[in-house]
Design a protein around this motif. Structure first.
Motif, PDB file in Angstrom:
ATOM      1  N   SER A 171      36.265 -37.570 -14.211  1.00 16.00           N
ATOM      2  CA  SER A 171      35.485 -36.467 -13.658  1.00 16.00           C
ATOM      3  C   SER A 171      36.404 -35.289 -13.421  1.00 16.00           C
ATOM      4  N   GLN A 172      35.807 -34.108 -13.421  1.00 14.32           N
ATOM      5  CA  GLN A 172      36.565 -32.884 -13.201  1.00 14.32           C
ATOM      6  C   GLN A 172      35.742 -31.970 -12.307  1.00 14.32           C
ATOM      7  N   THR A 173      36.384 -31.376 -11.300  1.00 12.58           N
ATOM      8  CA  THR A 173      35.700 -30.479 -10.376  1.00 12.58           C
ATOM      9  C   THR A 173      35.993 -29.035 -10.748  1.00 12.58           C
ATOM     10  N   LYS A 209      34.774 -24.753 -10.172  1.00 11.94           N
ATOM     11  CA  LYS A 209      34.328 -23.869  -9.104  1.00 11.94           C
ATOM     12  C   LYS A 209      33.228 -22.924  -9.584  1.00 11.94           C
ATOM     13  N   GLU A 232      31.281 -26.402  -5.562  1.00 12.11           N
ATOM     14  CA  GLU A 232      31.945 -27.286  -6.523  1.00 12.11           C
ATOM     15  C   GLU A 232      30.941 -27.911  -7.486  1.00 12.11           C
ATOM     16  N   VAL A 248      30.821 -30.812 -10.259  1.00 12.60           N
ATOM     17  CA  VAL A 248      31.545 -31.990 -10.739  1.00 12.60           C
ATOM     18  C   VAL A 248      30.974 -32.415 -12.080  1.00 12.60           C
TER      19      VAL A 248
END
Length: 276
Positions: free
Chosen positions: A52-54, A56, A101, A103
């Protein structure tokens, strides 16, 4: 008179800019603009796993209550299969903050490869009635296969499993050390071997290969240092060899022998590498 006109023009320009900025950029009374903090990125999905990658999502105004920004997939420009990603399309901007955020979850499936695919996202709306930026977020999604430190290094038995061409191509039934010596490519491995040891008088030469997501890849440029008028090269095979990304006990090394027909027509050659 010219000076007076110039001053009046400058004053008018200042007032005009100030009015426009009040409407769009004032953090307390202005109109909200929602936008991606970045417009590009890479989502590397580990082999046979998930990640997973968060990211903005920003707004330029403050609010005393939570706000939500809606995100959608730009289907027309997205190439990656929907099975390889997921996300909550509702991004919350907490009260009295500028940032929310998003995700993105990535999942490896048989259809995902090391070839880059695109996931393009766009903003649809912000809940306080503001506007959203037209700039989209483009993520490159691809399979990655990081290797543990020291993976597939050490002493390995080289065994040729295809018929000899006037003798073995590399050393046969011989133990040779395999090393990860290329600091610029963590997937590359190499070993030193005599080439055509029964009839080609050379010193041991470096044979390079790469461990890429279960496949053993042969790069261009494995020169045997043997020749029958033209350089005798070892290059990529018609079918790559394989290895187990969770175990470095053994691997199959396939390559095309004598690619340029220097001494004979090209032959597909295979070796088994077995850890000792």
């Amino acid at each position: 008179m010219k000076k007076i006109v110039s001053v009046l023009s400058l004053f008018a320009l200042f007032v005009s800019c100030g009015e426009t900025e009040d409407k769009i950029w004032d953090p307390t009374t202005g109109q909200t603009l929602a936008y991606f903090a970045s417009t590009s990125g890479v989502l590397g999905v580990p082999f046979n796993s998930a990640t997973s990658q968060t990211l903005k999502v920003n707004v330029n105004t403050l609010s005393a209550v939570d706000r939500t920004v809606i995100v959608e997939v730009d289907e027309a420009n997205t190439t990656v299969d929907a099975a390889n990603y997921s996300f909550n399309p509702t991004v919350t901007i907490p009260a009295n903050t500028y940032i929310g955020e998003l995700v993105i979850n990535g999942t490896d499936t048989p259809g995902l490869t090391t070839a880059p695919e695109l996931l393009v996202l766009k903003l649809v709306s912000v809940s306080d009635g503001g506007v959203v930026a037209t700039a989209k977020l483009t993520l490159t999604v691809q399979q990655i296969c990081p290797l543990p430190a020291g993976f597939f290094t050490g002493n390995y038995l080289l065994t040729e499993t295809t018929p000899f061409v006037d003798g073995p191509t590399l050393e046969h039934n011989t133990v040779r050390p395999i090393v990860a010596a290329n600091t610029a490519n963590a997937l590359e491995r190499s070993f030193m071997s005599y080439n055509y040891p029964t009839y080609c008088s050379t010193t041991r030469r470096n044979f390079k290969f790469q461990l890429v997501c279960g496949e053993v890849i042969i790069p261009a440029g494995n020169d045997s240092n043997c020749t029958c008028g033209t350089p005798l090269l070892f290059t990529a095979p018609t079918v790559n060899g394989t290895f187990n990304p969770t175990s470095d006990a053994t691997a199959t090394l396939n390559f095309t022998n004598d690619t340029n027909s220097s001494c004979s027509p090209p032959v597909q050659t295979s070796y088994t590498l077995t850890k000792q």
